[in-house]
Scaffold this motif. Structure first.
Motif, short mmCIF file in Angstrom:
data_model
loop_
_atom_site.label_atom_id
_atom_site.label_comp_id
_atom_site.label_asym_id
_atom_site.label_seq_id
_atom_site.Cartn_x
_atom_site.Cartn_y
_atom_site.Cartn_z
N SER A 56 41.61 47.20 -3.89
CA SER A 56 40.48 46.58 -4.18
C SER A 56 40.11 45.23 -5.16
CB SER A 56 39.69 47.56 -5.16
OG SER A 56 39.95 48.65 -3.95
N VAL A 57 41.33 44.83 -6.08
CA VAL A 57 41.17 43.70 -7.02
C VAL A 57 40.76 42.51 -6.10
CG1 VAL A 57 42.35 42.53 -8.46
CG2 VAL A 57 40.75 44.67 -9.14
N ALA A 58 42.19 42.32 -5.19
CA ALA A 58 42.41 41.30 -4.08
C ALA A 58 41.34 40.98 -3.27
CB ALA A 58 43.62 41.66 -3.56
N LEU A 59 40.58 41.64 -3.00
CA LEU A 59 39.18 42.14 -1.50
C LEU A 59 38.42 41.74 -2.61
CD1 LEU A 59 40.01 45.11 0.93
CD2 LEU A 59 40.74 42.29 1.10
N ALA A 60 38.42 42.37 -3.86
CA ALA A 60 36.91 41.22 -4.46
C ALA A 60 37.18 40.88 -5.13
CB ALA A 60 36.66 42.40 -5.41
N VAL A 61 38.30 39.15 -5.49
CA VAL A 61 38.49 37.80 -5.98
C VAL A 61 38.03 37.85 -4.01
CG1 VAL A 61 40.12 36.47 -5.96
CG2 VAL A 61 40.48 39.03 -7.55
N LEU A 62 37.94 38.34 -3.56
CA LEU A 62 38.25 36.91 -2.15
C LEU A 62 36.89 36.60 -1.97
CD1 LEU A 62 41.38 37.65 0.62
CD2 LEU A 62 41.17 35.87 -1.30
N LEU A 63 36.41 38.40 -1.78
CA LEU A 63 34.59 38.06 -2.31
C LEU A 63 33.95 37.05 -3.06
CD1 LEU A 63 33.78 41.17 -0.82
CD2 LEU A 63 34.08 39.65 0.44
N TRP A 64 34.73 37.18 -3.84
CA TRP A 64 34.08 36.51 -5.13
C TRP A 64 33.90 35.04 -4.82
CZ3 TRP A 64 36.02 33.32 -9.34
CH2 TRP A 64 35.15 33.39 -10.24
N PHE A 65 35.35 34.60 -4.72
CA PHE A 65 35.36 32.87 -4.32
C PHE A 65 34.31 32.69 -2.72
CE2 PHE A 65 40.27 32.32 -4.78
CZ PHE A 65 39.82 32.15 -6.09
N SER A 66 33.65 33.30 -2.04
CA SER A 66 33.23 33.47 -0.96
C SER A 66 31.53 33.35 -1.04
CB SER A 66 33.92 34.08 0.06
OG SER A 66 34.87 33.88 0.78
N LYS A 67 31.36 33.03 -1.98
CA LYS A 67 29.97 33.86 -2.77
C LYS A 67 29.15 32.21 -3.20
CE LYS A 67 30.51 33.03 -7.43
NZ LYS A 67 29.85 33.37 -9.07
N THR A 68 29.40 31.68 -2.41
CA THR A 68 29.07 29.65 -2.64
C THR A 68 28.28 30.09 -1.09
OG1 THR A 68 30.14 28.93 -3.97
CG2 THR A 68 29.16 28.14 -2.41
N GLU A 69 27.03 29.62 -0.99
CA GLU A 69 25.36 29.61 -0.39
C GLU A 69 24.99 28.49 -0.16
OE1 GLU A 69 23.97 33.31 2.43
OE2 GLU A 69 22.50 32.73 0.57
N ILE A 70 24.90 27.77 0.68
CA ILE A 70 23.87 26.14 0.70
C ILE A 70 22.23 26.48 1.79
CG2 ILE A 70 23.84 24.07 1.53
CD1 ILE A 70 27.32 23.65 0.96
N GLN A 71 21.65 26.65 1.21
CA GLN A 71 20.68 26.76 2.00
C GLN A 71 19.71 25.43 2.03
OE1 GLN A 71 18.89 30.44 1.13
NE2 GLN A 71 20.24 30.91 0.08
N VAL A 72 18.75 25.16 2.93
CA VAL A 72 17.79 24.16 3.21
C VAL A 72 16.41 25.35 3.50
CG1 VAL A 72 16.21 22.69 3.82
CG2 VAL A 72 19.28 23.08 3.71
N VAL A 73 15.67 25.43 2.84
CA VAL A 73 14.69 26.09 2.30
C VAL A 73 12.90 25.72 2.28
CG1 VAL A 73 12.95 28.68 0.87
CG2 VAL A 73 15.44 28.09 1.33
N SER A 74 12.17 25.78 3.11
CA SER A 74 10.63 24.71 3.36
C SER A 74 9.74 26.27 2.67
CB SER A 74 10.62 25.27 4.44
OG SER A 74 11.23 23.84 5.16
N GLN A 75 9.09 25.88 1.66
CA GLN A 75 8.21 27.03 0.56
C GLN A 75 6.51 26.59 1.86
OE1 GLN A 75 8.11 26.25 -3.01
NE2 GLN A 75 10.08 25.90 -3.38
N PRO A 76 6.15 27.83 0.94
CA PRO A 76 4.54 27.36 1.50
C PRO A 76 3.77 26.82 1.41
CG PRO A 76 5.21 30.48 0.60
CD PRO A 76 5.97 28.94 0.38
#
Length: 159
Positions: A56-76
């Motif tokens: 569980s710890v190993a899988l949680a670490v891999l998910l934590w490494f994968s948390k970075t997200e890049i977005q381009v967002v238009s606001q109203p």
């Protein structure tokens, strides 16, 4: 009385920087190896507990490494922002953009790197994008961010 109106954001680009799928078997294998060692060293606990906890710890670490997200967002209101992880930047503050290919990444992160730059580097992602800022109030000269699809991201920023 507070204003509780929801704002609708239009996501024009989204990418999560997942670790490669092939990292999972070695991570689980290492967790199992350590769990076996724990079982040999502490015979009083049930054998399944170290396995369950460490996998569980190993899988949680891999998910934590994968948390970075890049977005381009238009606001109203029409303003568009780039989000890299928790940091965001209005597109209007970007003066130039460029793709940094895998072959030039070591130079961009090495001797050429400005210490005041904002960098989000993920070693498992090859290319990066360079976003040069034109904001006199911001001491950050540019952003460097890992992305698997720099062409798509730059097309959205330029479009």
């Amino acid at each position: 009385m507070s204003d509780t109106r929801a704002t609708t954001l239009t996501v024009r680009y989204r990418e999560r920087l997942w670790v490669p799928w092939w990292w999972t078997p070695p991570a689980v294998g290492l967790a199992v190896l350590i769990a076996v060692q724990v079982n040999l060293g502490v015979p009083g606990i049930p054998a399944w507990i170290p396995h369950a906890v460490l996998i569980s710890v190993a899988l949680a670490v891999l998910l934590w490494f994968s948390k970075t997200e890049i977005q381009v967002v238009s606001q109203p209101d029409g303003e568009t922002e780039v989000w890299v992880g928790q940091a965001h930047l209005p597109v209007s503050a970007i003066s130039r953009t460029a793709e940094v290919p895998r072959s030039a990444k070591s130079a961009a992160l090495g001797r050429q790197l400005d210490p005041a730059a904002y960098v989000v580097h993920r070693a498992w992602v090859g290319p990066m994008v360079l976003l040069v800022l034109d904001d006199p109030d911001d001491p950050t000269p540019y952003w460097l961010a890992s992305t698997r699809h720099p062409d798509r991201l730059l097309a959205v920023l330029r479009g």
